[in-house]
Design a protein around this motif. Structure first.
Motif, PDB file in Angstrom:
ATOM      1  N   LEU A   6       8.023  -3.978  11.914  1.00 35.98           N
ATOM      2  CA  LEU A   6       8.706  -2.699  11.699  1.00 35.98           C
ATOM      3  C   LEU A   6       7.987  -1.940  10.596  1.00 35.98           C
ATOM      4  CD1 LEU A   6      11.190  -0.771  12.140  1.00 35.98           C
ATOM      5  CD2 LEU A   6      12.305  -2.040  10.288  1.00 35.98           C
ATOM      6  N   THR A   7       7.466  -0.776  10.913  1.00 35.76           N
ATOM      7  CA  THR A   7       6.813   0.061   9.906  1.00 35.76           C
ATOM      8  C   THR A   7       7.742   1.206   9.563  1.00 35.76           C
ATOM      9  OG1 THR A   7       4.632  -0.476  10.793  1.00 35.76           O
ATOM     10  CG2 THR A   7       4.791   1.479   9.395  1.00 35.76           C
ATOM     11  N   TYR A   8       8.155   1.258   8.314  1.00 35.06           N
ATOM     12  CA  TYR A   8       9.074   2.328   7.897  1.00 35.06           C
ATOM     13  C   TYR A   8       8.861   2.585   6.411  1.00 35.06           C
ATOM     14  CZ  TYR A   8      13.279   5.204   7.865  1.00 35.06           C
ATOM     15  OH  TYR A   8      14.142   6.257   7.751  1.00 35.06           O
ATOM     16  N   PHE A   9       9.484   3.648   5.938  1.00 36.88           N
ATOM     17  CA  PHE A   9       9.378   3.970   4.516  1.00 36.88           C
ATOM     18  C   PHE A   9      10.109   2.929   3.668  1.00 36.88           C
ATOM     19  CE2 PHE A   9       9.708   8.023   6.861  1.00 36.88           C
ATOM     20  CZ  PHE A   9       8.419   8.456   6.674  1.00 36.88           C
ATOM     21  N   SER A  10       9.828   2.952   2.378  1.00 38.47           N
ATOM     22  CA  SER A  10      10.491   2.035   1.448  1.00 38.47           C
ATOM     23  C   SER A  10      11.852   2.598   1.028  1.00 38.47           C
ATOM     24  CB  SER A  10       9.611   1.823   0.222  1.00 38.47           C
ATOM     25  OG  SER A  10       9.319   3.084  -0.364  1.00 38.47           O
ATOM     26  N   ILE A  11      12.611   3.044   2.024  1.00 36.46           N
ATOM     27  CA  ILE A  11      13.990   3.501   1.801  1.00 36.46           C
ATOM     28  C   ILE A  11      14.848   2.848   2.883  1.00 36.46           C
ATOM     29  CG2 ILE A  11      13.373   5.750   0.798  1.00 36.46           C
ATOM     30  CD1 ILE A  11      13.943   6.986   3.615  1.00 36.46           C
ATOM     31  N   ARG A  12      16.176   3.047   2.783  1.00 36.76           N
ATOM     32  CA  ARG A  12      17.029   2.554   3.875  1.00 36.76           C
ATOM     33  C   ARG A  12      16.855   3.462   5.095  1.00 36.76           C
ATOM     34  NH1 ARG A  12      20.653   2.656  -0.105  1.00 36.76           N
ATOM     35  NH2 ARG A  12      21.800   4.331   0.887  1.00 36.76           N
ATOM     36  N   GLY A  13      17.276   4.728   4.933  1.00 35.63           N
ATOM     37  CA  GLY A  13      17.102   5.710   6.005  1.00 35.63           C
ATOM     38  C   GLY A  13      17.522   5.199   7.372  1.00 35.63           C
ATOM     39  N   LEU A  14      16.680   5.420   8.350  1.00 40.27           N
ATOM     40  CA  LEU A  14      16.981   4.962   9.709  1.00 40.27           C
ATOM     41  C   LEU A  14      16.380   3.588   9.992  1.00 40.27           C
ATOM     42  CD1 LEU A  14      16.417   8.341  11.580  1.00 40.27           C
ATOM     43  CD2 LEU A  14      18.592   7.290  10.952  1.00 40.27           C
ATOM     44  N   ASP A  31       8.058  -6.743   7.829  1.00 37.42           N
ATOM     45  CA  ASP A  31       8.818  -5.601   7.314  1.00 37.42           C
ATOM     46  C   ASP A  31       7.886  -4.712   6.488  1.00 37.42           C
ATOM     47  OD1 ASP A  31      10.822  -3.926   6.500  1.00 37.42           O
ATOM     48  OD2 ASP A  31      11.849  -5.397   5.229  1.00 37.42           O
ATOM     49  N   GLU A  32       7.065  -3.917   7.189  1.00 34.58           N
ATOM     50  CA  GLU A  32       6.103  -3.075   6.465  1.00 34.58           C
ATOM     51  C   GLU A  32       6.797  -1.843   5.894  1.00 34.58           C
ATOM     52  OE1 GLU A  32       1.599  -1.410   7.107  1.00 34.58           O
ATOM     53  OE2 GLU A  32       3.011  -0.981   8.717  1.00 34.58           O
ATOM     54  N   ARG A  33       6.620  -1.607   4.599  1.00 38.24           N
ATOM     55  CA  ARG A  33       7.291  -0.472   3.960  1.00 38.24           C
ATOM     56  C   ARG A  33       6.276   0.472   3.338  1.00 38.24           C
ATOM     57  NH1 ARG A  33      13.152  -2.338   1.993  1.00 38.24           N
ATOM     58  NH2 ARG A  33      13.440  -4.029   3.478  1.00 38.24           N
ATOM     59  N   LEU A  34       6.262   1.695   3.825  1.00 34.42           N
ATOM     60  CA  LEU A  34       5.324   2.707   3.329  1.00 34.42           C
ATOM     61  C   LEU A  34       5.961   3.471   2.176  1.00 34.42           C
ATOM     62  CD1 LEU A  34       4.315   4.213   6.798  1.00 34.42           C
ATOM     63  CD2 LEU A  34       3.146   2.382   5.551  1.00 34.42           C
ATOM     64  N   ALA A  35       5.144   3.869   1.214  1.00 33.29           N
ATOM     65  CA  ALA A  35       5.653   4.672   0.101  1.00 33.29           C
ATOM     66  C   ALA A  35       6.296   5.929   0.664  1.00 33.29           C
ATOM     67  CB  ALA A  35       4.524   5.035  -0.849  1.00 33.29           C
ATOM     68  N   TYR A  36       7.465   6.284   0.168  1.00 30.71           N
ATOM     69  CA  TYR A  36       8.191   7.430   0.701  1.00 30.71           C
ATOM     70  C   TYR A  36       7.778   8.722   0.000  1.00 30.71           C
ATOM     71  CZ  TYR A  36      11.927  10.518   2.135  1.00 30.71           C
ATOM     72  OH  TYR A  36      12.630  11.567   2.644  1.00 30.71           O
ATOM     73  N   GLY A  37       7.553   9.762   0.783  1.00 32.92           N
ATOM     74  CA  GLY A  37       7.324  11.088   0.195  1.00 32.92           C
ATOM     75  C   GLY A  37       5.879  11.337  -0.213  1.00 32.92           C
ATOM     76  N   GLY A  38       5.047  10.317  -0.155  1.00 38.95           N
ATOM     77  CA  GLY A  38       3.652  10.505  -0.520  1.00 38.95           C
ATOM     78  C   GLY A  38       2.797  10.721   0.705  1.00 38.95           C
TER      79      GLY A  38
END
Lengths: 197, 197
Positions: A6-14, A31-38
């Protein structure tokens, strides 16, 4: 056995409901987490079909793992709850954006009063109607579905924006408690770093 | 055999794809049409769960009639296209409302330029990407699904609002032609009274 990432931002979100679904099903995933907003998402999004995270992923995994309703009719109700959530989100997001984009306090208040609160009221009324009819305490049928996971997860974000206050919504509080007590989800909640949204 | 009754406004809106799905499947249904914009819906909506027409109904019938994709993965893609459509609609509706609510020409133009056109561009790009990869000419897999029905049906409304012009979008024109030639849908299109949206 397929492997999942799963690739998603480092937030809860969706993304968080999908993470919870994996934990609930006891299925391991990367659980891949991308920096959010950057820039990271901007750099990588062309690689992903449709450049967005879709509720379709949640539904696909929900069905695969057995948390999507037990009959075609229950499945339709589960889908309807997620559609209801998405309709709410399409209004509520204006409040998120107004806050993140540094709009004036007056403008944020206007969006809250004219858009977010009426949308929340419709959303909560529909959820309460379902819970009133429920014998299990879950939204649909006699067990947990991905609809319960999406709805209860997002209550955290509504709390951040002061649109949810447990004491006014006893049925939603009870639902969240039931979901958060599920094996898998329980451990996930206990150890996660709580982001703002 | 169950009997079906679809209650919707006397417009295409979100009801027309469901009507087309019934015609495609050759399943008879009662097609109740409420006057749009008047009091009838206000008077009756409390009777309906969630007081709205949900994409979940379309998905439920699509699966039931065999037009929802042939594998769990195809089903997920079909759902993703409808999610994509709904995301687009949540932006595009601001243009519909601006027009219906008699906003100034300047304000309508602002909504068109700043909201509706960018949303349409993302939406059309994603549809074109799918059609480029398609061998059948349909959006997903080797046959028609409810995703094709929803997307092509709504092109009419985009035309009303001058956001779709066939000559710029040959792949969408071809898709619409394929869908409109399906037995059942063909007769339905030929005899319907075309409303504005």
């Amino acid at each position: 056995m397929p492997s999942y990432k799963l690739t998603y931002f480092s937030i809860r979100g969706l993304g968080e409901p999908i993470r919870h679904l994996f934990h609930l099903a006891g299925v391991s995933f990367e659980d891949e987490r991308l920096a959010y907003g950057g820039s990271p998402w901007e750099q990588v999004k062309e690689k992903y079909p449709m450049s967005q995270l879709s509720a379709a992923i949640l539904r696909y995994l929900g069905r695969k793992f057995g948390f999507a309703g037990k009959t075609p009719e229950e499945e339709a109700w589960v889908d309807a709850v997620v559609d209801l959530f998405k309709d709410f989100l399409s209004e509520f997001k204006h409040l998120i954006y107004a806050s993140l984009n540094g709009k004036s306090a007056d403008e944020i208040e206007r969006v809250r009063t004219e858009i977010a609160i009426p949308a929340r009221n419709v959303y909560f009324k529909n959820l309460n109607d379902l819970l009133k009819r429920s014998k299990s305490g879950f939204l649909i049928g006699d067990g947990i579905t991905f609809a319960d996971i999406v709805v209860t997860n997002y209550l955290e974000t509504l709390k951040t924006f002061e649109l949810y206050n447990g004491s006014d919504e006893p049925k939603l509080v009870a639902l969240q408690k039931k979901v958060y007590e599920q094996p898998g989800i329980k451990e996930c909640i206990a150890t996660r770093v709580l982001t703002e949204f």
